[in-house]
Design an enzyme around this catalytic site. Structure first.
Site, short mmCIF file in Angstrom:
data_model
loop_
_atom_site.label_atom_id
_atom_site.label_comp_id
_atom_site.label_asym_id
_atom_site.label_seq_id
_atom_site.Cartn_x
_atom_site.Cartn_y
_atom_site.Cartn_z
CB CYS A 381 -1.14 0.21 1.49
SG CYS A 381 -2.52 1.13 1.05
CG HIS A 516 -3.51 -3.36 2.84
ND1 HIS A 516 -2.55 -2.85 4.13
CD2 HIS A 516 -4.46 -3.00 2.32
CE1 HIS A 516 -2.80 -2.33 3.69
NE2 HIS A 516 -3.92 -1.03 3.29
CD GLU A 518 -0.89 -6.97 5.26
OE1 GLU A 518 -1.75 -5.72 5.39
OE2 GLU A 518 -1.13 -6.85 4.39
#
Length: 544
Positions: A381, A516, A518
């Site tokens: 990001c 993102h 994750e």
């Protein structure tokens, strides 16, 4: 028939209700039941999207774009069940809903009150969309005794009465502290917490007691006696080094058996916990270790990067290595010229997301260090945006390259896009006048990968979908100049307007992503980018 388990907390906050809820969900899944987990948050914010990470920790984003509590990340990682907008609600959202109804005249002139209007809205939220699930686990945030929690506790008290014992169960998580000076465990805080809960009409059927070590049988019986529960329903929750051992630990303590016994369900068969044991073995006995430097703005509170830390651990599981994280404050890189030397002994560098100008130059310096020193770099990001700006300045020669997030600039390499497409071609628009919480690109968006690129090889696909949470985008108009200097735009939105992934063609591993990743990583299914990143770190460690 859907059964509801309400999980409350007492004595102090941060005892691990989210992990306990996620672990119970995983245990019920291992026995063949379907589960759904929900979180009730008592704060007045509509959602955590505009809250400081230091206040609330990470904002977890769901597939459908909801900004939620970080506990939903635990739920997804432990159960694999994708959360959505309906799985997290706050006091602010409940009151907003009720006030909107009152303004429309839905209450037909009635005096709107906490009981029944607020509590009814909470009950509607709890029950909505639960059909077809065997169990719904509902975690109530905060601590019993907090004034903010009272409407939620009253709502679940009412639901307990309405559903009956066969469909509702109350579990209370408390602390049993060890007083080192006296050499004793103290049960009084748990007794007081349960007394507080009972004073509002809720009698817990099970207690989960956090403790540093085990609770002797005598103390367990004392807790059971004074809290009006069976001794078998006093479950120990000692500290553990690896959170992915929690389901095994809770099963050993009889957590799932007590739940099934409460609902008069068969508990004789053992759950299949083989995959949890495998994860525990991988984490507990790695073949090596790598060090990853995370250069971020909120490193003073690791919970601000909770999913990130877990995704790195998953990458370590995929490569059978331990991942040691060195948290580095990006602001220090701006004020101390020698601070960048702290990156000399890391095997890989990760620059995560963030908002605002503070620490941005430090993140650029970290990206420059990784680029010039050939150290694996992962920009997520804001970390991608800073890497692109650094490349525009250093490689293209655009000295005034910057992001309009910090103000007007001559070369807006990163700026605010006013229109984009969701899956299915639906258009979304924003302006600079939108509310802060309404200007983000949130949730799942598709991305097309460039044939022959590193990311296409990592994903093993040309089309992917990832979760986003950001306002500003890399400016596609600078693509040609950047690609001429080695920065490949290897992932784009299907319409070709929004850069999603960049990578360096002449670097061992240098990837920036606008999304993102994750948020989609699981211990059993490590995200491919994190698995590949840690693999690159392992190779780097062998070069040092």
């Amino acid at each position: 028939m859907t059964r509801f388990i309400f999980i409350t907390g007492g004595v102090v906050s941060s005892l691990g209700k989210g992990l306990a809820s996620a672990s119970l969900g995983a245990l019920l899944q291992a026995r063949g039941y379907t589960v759904r987990l929900r979180k009730l948050d008592p704060y007045i914010n509509v959602d955590p999207g505009t809250m400081s990470p230091y206040q609330h920790g990470e904002v977890y984003v769901t597939e459908d774009g909801a900004e939620t509590d970080l506990d939903l990340g635990h739920y997804e990682r432990f159960t694999g069940v994708a959360a959505n907008q309906a799985d997290n609600v706050t006091t602010g959202r409940i009151y907003q809903t009720v006030i909107e109804r009152e303004r429309r005249g839905d209450y037909l002139g009635a005096t709107v009150q906490v009981i029944p209007h607020i509590t009814d809205a909470i009950k509607e939220f709890i029950l909505a969309g639960t059909e077809g699930h065997d169990f719904v686990l509902v975690e109530i945030g905060g601590t019993v005794g907090d004034i903010e929690s009272l409407p939620f506790l009253e709502a679940i008290r009412q639901l307990g009465q309405e559903l009956g014992r066969d469909r509702a169960m109350f579990v209370h998580l408390t602390l049993v502290p060890f007083i080192r000076a006296a050499g004793e465990l103290k049960t009084k805080p748990t007794q007081h917490s349960v007394k507080e809960l009972r004073s509002i009409g809720i009698q817990p059927e099970m207690l989960v007691c956090r403790c540093e070590t085990g609770i002797p049988e005598g103390e367990r019986r004392k807790i059971a006696l004074f809290c009006n529960v069976r001794p078998e329903a006093v479950i120990q929750a000692p500290d553990i080094d690896n959170i992915y051992n929690a389901p095994i630990m809770f099963h050993a303590q009889g957590l799932d058996v007590e739940v099934l016994n409460h609902f008069r369900l068969d508990s004789t068969d053992e759950p299949d916990l083989s995959r949890w044991r495998l994860i525990g073995e991988r984490v507990g006995n790695p073949e090596g270790a790598v060090k990853v430097g995370i250069v971020g703005k909120y490193v003073g509170l690791p919970d601000a990067y909770k999913s990130l830390a877990e995704a790195l651990r998953h990458g370590g599981i995929a490569n059978n290595v331990r991942v040691d994280v060195e948290w580095l404050d990006s602001e220090v890189f701006e004020t101390d010229e020698g601070a960048v030397q702290r990156l000399e002994d890391v095997n890989a560098i990760l620059v995560p997301g963030g908002f605002g100008e503070r620490g941005a130059q430090g993140k650029m310096r970290a990206a420059q260090f990784a680029r010039t020193r050939q150290v694996p770099y992962f920009g997520i990001c804001f970390g991608m945006q800073m890497a692109v700006i650094e490349a525009a300045r250093s490689l293209v020669g655009l000295n005034d390259a910057n992001t309009t997030e910090f103000g007007p600039c001559q070369d807006p390499v990163v700026g605010l896009m006013t229109e984009w497409e969701r899956e299915g071609g639906q258009k979304e628009r924003r302006t600079g006048k939108d509310d802060m919480g309404g200007t983000l690109r949130l949730g799942r968006y598709p991305c097309d990968l460039k044939e022959g690129s590193r990311v296409a090889e990592i994903y093993g696909s040309r089309s992917i979908s990832e979760r986003h949470r950001h306002r500003y985008e890399v400016n596609i108009n600078y693509r040609e100049a950047l690609e001429a200097n080695g920065m490949v735009f290897s992932g784009l939105s299907p319409d070709g307007r929004l850069p999603e992934i960049v990578e360096l063609s002449d670097h061992p591993w240098f990837i920036g992503v606008q999304f993102h990743p994750e948020l989609k990583s699981r211990p059993f299914e490590p995200h491919p980018l994190f698995a590949s990143f840690i693999e690159a770190a392992v190779k780097q460690s062998r070069l040092v």
